[in-house]
Motif scaffolding. Structure first.
Motif, PDB file in Angstrom:
ATOM      1  N   THR A 121     -23.139   3.648   7.342  1.00 51.75           N
ATOM      2  CA  THR A 121     -24.119   4.172   6.390  1.00 51.75           C
ATOM      3  C   THR A 121     -23.467   4.849   5.189  1.00 51.75           C
ATOM      4  N   HIS A 122     -22.128   4.803   5.093  1.00 50.47           N
ATOM      5  CA  HIS A 122     -21.422   5.468   4.001  1.00 50.47           C
ATOM      6  C   HIS A 122     -21.340   4.542   2.785  1.00 50.47           C
ATOM      7  N   SER A 123     -22.460   4.322   2.151  1.00 47.35           N
ATOM      8  CA  SER A 123     -22.517   3.373   1.036  1.00 47.35           C
ATOM      9  C   SER A 123     -21.733   3.863  -0.182  1.00 47.35           C
ATOM     10  N   LYS A 124     -21.647   5.172  -0.385  1.00 46.90           N
ATOM     11  CA  LYS A 124     -20.913   5.684  -1.542  1.00 46.90           C
ATOM     12  C   LYS A 124     -19.421   5.379  -1.429  1.00 46.90           C
ATOM     13  N   TYR A 125     -18.884   5.460  -0.195  1.00 48.80           N
ATOM     14  CA  TYR A 125     -17.475   5.136  -0.001  1.00 48.80           C
ATOM     15  C   TYR A 125     -17.225   3.651  -0.261  1.00 48.80           C
ATOM     16  N   VAL A 126     -18.188   2.825   0.140  1.00 54.22           N
ATOM     17  CA  VAL A 126     -18.055   1.385  -0.101  1.00 54.22           C
ATOM     18  C   VAL A 126     -17.961   1.107  -1.597  1.00 54.22           C
ATOM     19  N   THR A 127     -18.859   1.713  -2.369  1.00 57.38           N
ATOM     20  CA  THR A 127     -18.874   1.500  -3.816  1.00 57.38           C
ATOM     21  C   THR A 127     -17.588   1.993  -4.462  1.00 57.38           C
ATOM     22  N   TYR A 128     -17.144   3.184  -4.054  1.00 55.18           N
ATOM     23  CA  TYR A 128     -15.931   3.756  -4.639  1.00 55.18           C
ATOM     24  C   TYR A 128     -14.712   2.892  -4.337  1.00 55.18           C
ATOM     25  N   LEU A 129     -14.529   2.521  -3.062  1.00 50.53           N
ATOM     26  CA  LEU A 129     -13.355   1.738  -2.685  1.00 50.53           C
ATOM     27  C   LEU A 129     -13.389   0.346  -3.303  1.00 50.53           C
ATOM     28  N   LEU A 130     -14.574  -0.266  -3.360  1.00 51.27           N
ATOM     29  CA  LEU A 130     -14.681  -1.607  -3.938  1.00 51.27           C
ATOM     30  C   LEU A 130     -14.305  -1.580  -5.416  1.00 51.27           C
ATOM     31  N   GLU A 131     -14.805  -0.603  -6.155  1.00 52.52           N
ATOM     32  CA  GLU A 131     -14.461  -0.486  -7.572  1.00 52.52           C
ATOM     33  C   GLU A 131     -12.977  -0.165  -7.754  1.00 52.52           C
ATOM     34  N   PHE A 132     -12.465   0.715  -6.926  1.00 58.55           N
ATOM     35  CA  PHE A 132     -11.061   1.117  -7.029  1.00 58.55           C
ATOM     36  C   PHE A 132     -10.127  -0.061  -6.752  1.00 58.55           C
ATOM     37  N   ILE A 133     -10.409  -0.812  -5.687  1.00 57.60           N
ATOM     38  CA  ILE A 133      -9.537  -1.926  -5.301  1.00 57.60           C
ATOM     39  C   ILE A 133      -9.616  -3.064  -6.304  1.00 57.60           C
ATOM     40  N   THR A 134     -10.831  -3.429  -6.728  1.00 54.04           N
ATOM     41  CA  THR A 134     -10.969  -4.536  -7.681  1.00 54.04           C
ATOM     42  C   THR A 134     -10.355  -4.182  -9.037  1.00 54.04           C
ATOM     43  N   THR A 135     -10.452  -2.928  -9.437  1.00 51.63           N
ATOM     44  CA  THR A 135      -9.848  -2.511 -10.701  1.00 51.63           C
ATOM     45  C   THR A 135      -8.331  -2.638 -10.644  1.00 51.63           C
ATOM     46  N   LEU A 136      -7.733  -2.186  -9.551  1.00 50.94           N
ATOM     47  CA  LEU A 136      -6.282  -2.258  -9.432  1.00 50.94           C
ATOM     48  C   LEU A 136      -5.790  -3.690  -9.286  1.00 50.94           C
ATOM     49  N   GLU A 137      -6.519  -4.493  -8.516  1.00 48.88           N
ATOM     50  CA  GLU A 137      -6.051  -5.843  -8.222  1.00 48.88           C
ATOM     51  C   GLU A 137      -6.349  -6.844  -9.336  1.00 48.88           C
ATOM     52  N   LEU A 138      -7.467  -6.672 -10.054  1.00 46.37           N
ATOM     53  CA  LEU A 138      -7.915  -7.705 -10.980  1.00 46.37           C
ATOM     54  C   LEU A 138      -7.900  -7.297 -12.448  1.00 46.37           C
ATOM     55  N   GLU A 139      -7.932  -6.016 -12.740  1.00 44.77           N
ATOM     56  CA  GLU A 139      -8.082  -5.586 -14.122  1.00 44.77           C
ATOM     57  C   GLU A 139      -6.852  -4.872 -14.677  1.00 44.77           C
ATOM     58  N   ASP A 140      -6.229  -4.023 -13.886  1.00 38.31           N
ATOM     59  CA  ASP A 140      -5.107  -3.226 -14.389  1.00 38.31           C
ATOM     60  C   ASP A 140      -3.834  -4.045 -14.510  1.00 38.31           C
ATOM     61  N   THR A 141      -2.996  -3.643 -15.449  1.00 37.85           N
ATOM     62  CA  THR A 141      -1.657  -4.225 -15.530  1.00 37.85           C
ATOM     63  C   THR A 141      -0.806  -3.680 -14.390  1.00 37.85           C
ATOM     64  N   SER A 142       0.340  -4.306 -14.157  1.00 39.99           N
ATOM     65  CA  SER A 142       1.191  -3.869 -13.048  1.00 39.99           C
ATOM     66  C   SER A 142       1.691  -2.444 -13.249  1.00 39.99           C
ATOM     67  N   SER A 143       2.018  -2.089 -14.490  1.00 36.86           N
ATOM     68  CA  SER A 143       2.507  -0.730 -14.748  1.00 36.86           C
ATOM     69  C   SER A 143       1.393   0.302 -14.553  1.00 36.86           C
ATOM     70  N   LEU A 144       0.179  -0.018 -15.016  1.00 39.32           N
ATOM     71  CA  LEU A 144      -0.937   0.908 -14.829  1.00 39.32           C
ATOM     72  C   LEU A 144      -1.305   1.012 -13.353  1.00 39.32           C
ATOM     73  N   ARG A 145      -1.209  -0.092 -12.644  1.00 38.03           N
ATOM     74  CA  ARG A 145      -1.511  -0.093 -11.204  1.00 38.03           C
ATOM     75  C   ARG A 145      -0.532   0.817 -10.464  1.00 38.03           C
ATOM     76  N   ASP A 146       0.763   0.695 -10.767  1.00 39.65           N
ATOM     77  CA  ASP A 146       1.762   1.535 -10.111  1.00 39.65           C
ATOM     78  C   ASP A 146       1.554   3.012 -10.450  1.00 39.65           C
ATOM     79  N   THR A 147       1.232   3.279 -11.697  1.00 39.70           N
ATOM     80  CA  THR A 147       1.012   4.670 -12.117  1.00 39.70           C
ATOM     81  C   THR A 147      -0.193   5.273 -11.409  1.00 39.70           C
TER      82      THR A 147
END
Length: 249
Positions: A121-147
């Motif tokens: 029932t922790h839908s807020k954690y789902v939204t946060y983690l999904l946005e966080f993971i997709t941003t790092l994996e698909l949108e950020d550059t490698s240097s921004l991801r590491d930072t």
């Protein structure tokens, strides 16, 4: 009784080598704390397989055959226990990765936790983690991801195994600031609080350790109560598991 078992082996000098213990741990892990084991428990637990051969067969439980849509060959109690142990191992892995400052391993555990939260029932954690993971994996550059990953943890002591999550540290400092503000009877936006206190909260927190314990010679005396030994409770819990045949099929 696992404690008595290993104590008896130690008294007779028959403790198994680490390789044998590692093999046993791997066998237990595959039987009780993996997703595949969970699926096996939700299927026909009496179907011949390598997994069923690893799980002792207990006495038959009364079943409600009148409920439609239920697989009466499944063991839902065992499945819940396996699910709990699997999730606990992932949490322990995240805790160890945090303490060691291994942000890469911590990030991988967060990917597992995304699916755990999605089934709860922790839908807020789902939204946060999904946005966080997709941003790092698909949108950020490698240097921004590491930072971004490196900014998740901080080590204020410089000692190995002393990393902590930045948000936990922030909450700790917030509690210190709240205590100071309440004692002084001032507002959070006061000039003295903003320019002096808030910028040095960590140093104020270190005064007790650096001056009180090390400076006055109290380093050998603990400032905390020791955690009571949990072995008696573990023995009771193991006995209850055995009596209820919790980890049987």
């Amino acid at each position: 009784d696992i404690f008595a078992y290993f104590s008896n082996l130690a008294e007779h000098g028959q403790l198994p080598p680490l390789e044998e213990l590692e093999w046993a741990a791997q066998k237990l892990h595959r039987a009780y704390s993996t997703t595949r084991a969970l699926h096996r428990a939700l299927g026909d637990v009496h179907h011949p397989s390598i997994w069923s051969q690893s799980i002792p067969e207990g006495s038959a439980w009364p079943r409600d055959t009148s409920s439609p849509g239920i697989d009466h060959g499944a063991d839902y109690v065992l499945a819940c226990s396996i699910s709990f142990m699997r999730d606990t191992l992932i949490s322990c892995k995240a805790a160890y990765a945090t303490a060691e400052g291994d942000v890469g391993r911590l990030f991988e555990t967060m990917k597992h936790m995304l699916f755990t939260f999605a089934g709860s029932t922790h839908s807020k954690y789902v939204t946060y983690l999904l946005e966080f993971i997709t941003t790092l994996e698909l949108e950020d550059t490698s240097s921004l991801r590491d930072t971004t990953l490196r900014s998740l943890l901080v080590n204020l002591t410089g000692e190995a195994g002393s990393f902590t999550a930045v948000d936990f540290l922030q909450e700790h400092l917030n509690r210190l600031l709240e205590a100071i503000v309440e004692r002084k009877g001032v507002e959070y936006g006061a000039d003295y609080i903003c320019t002096v206190i808030s910028r040095n909260l960590h140093h104020f927190a270190c005064i007790k350790t650096e001056f009180g314990r090390d400076g006055v010679g109290l380093s050998q005396r603990s400032g905390r109560h020791k955690t009571p030994h949990q072995r008696p409770e573990i023995r009771i819990l193991l006995a209850e598991y055995q009596a209820q045949q919790l980890h049987y099929r």
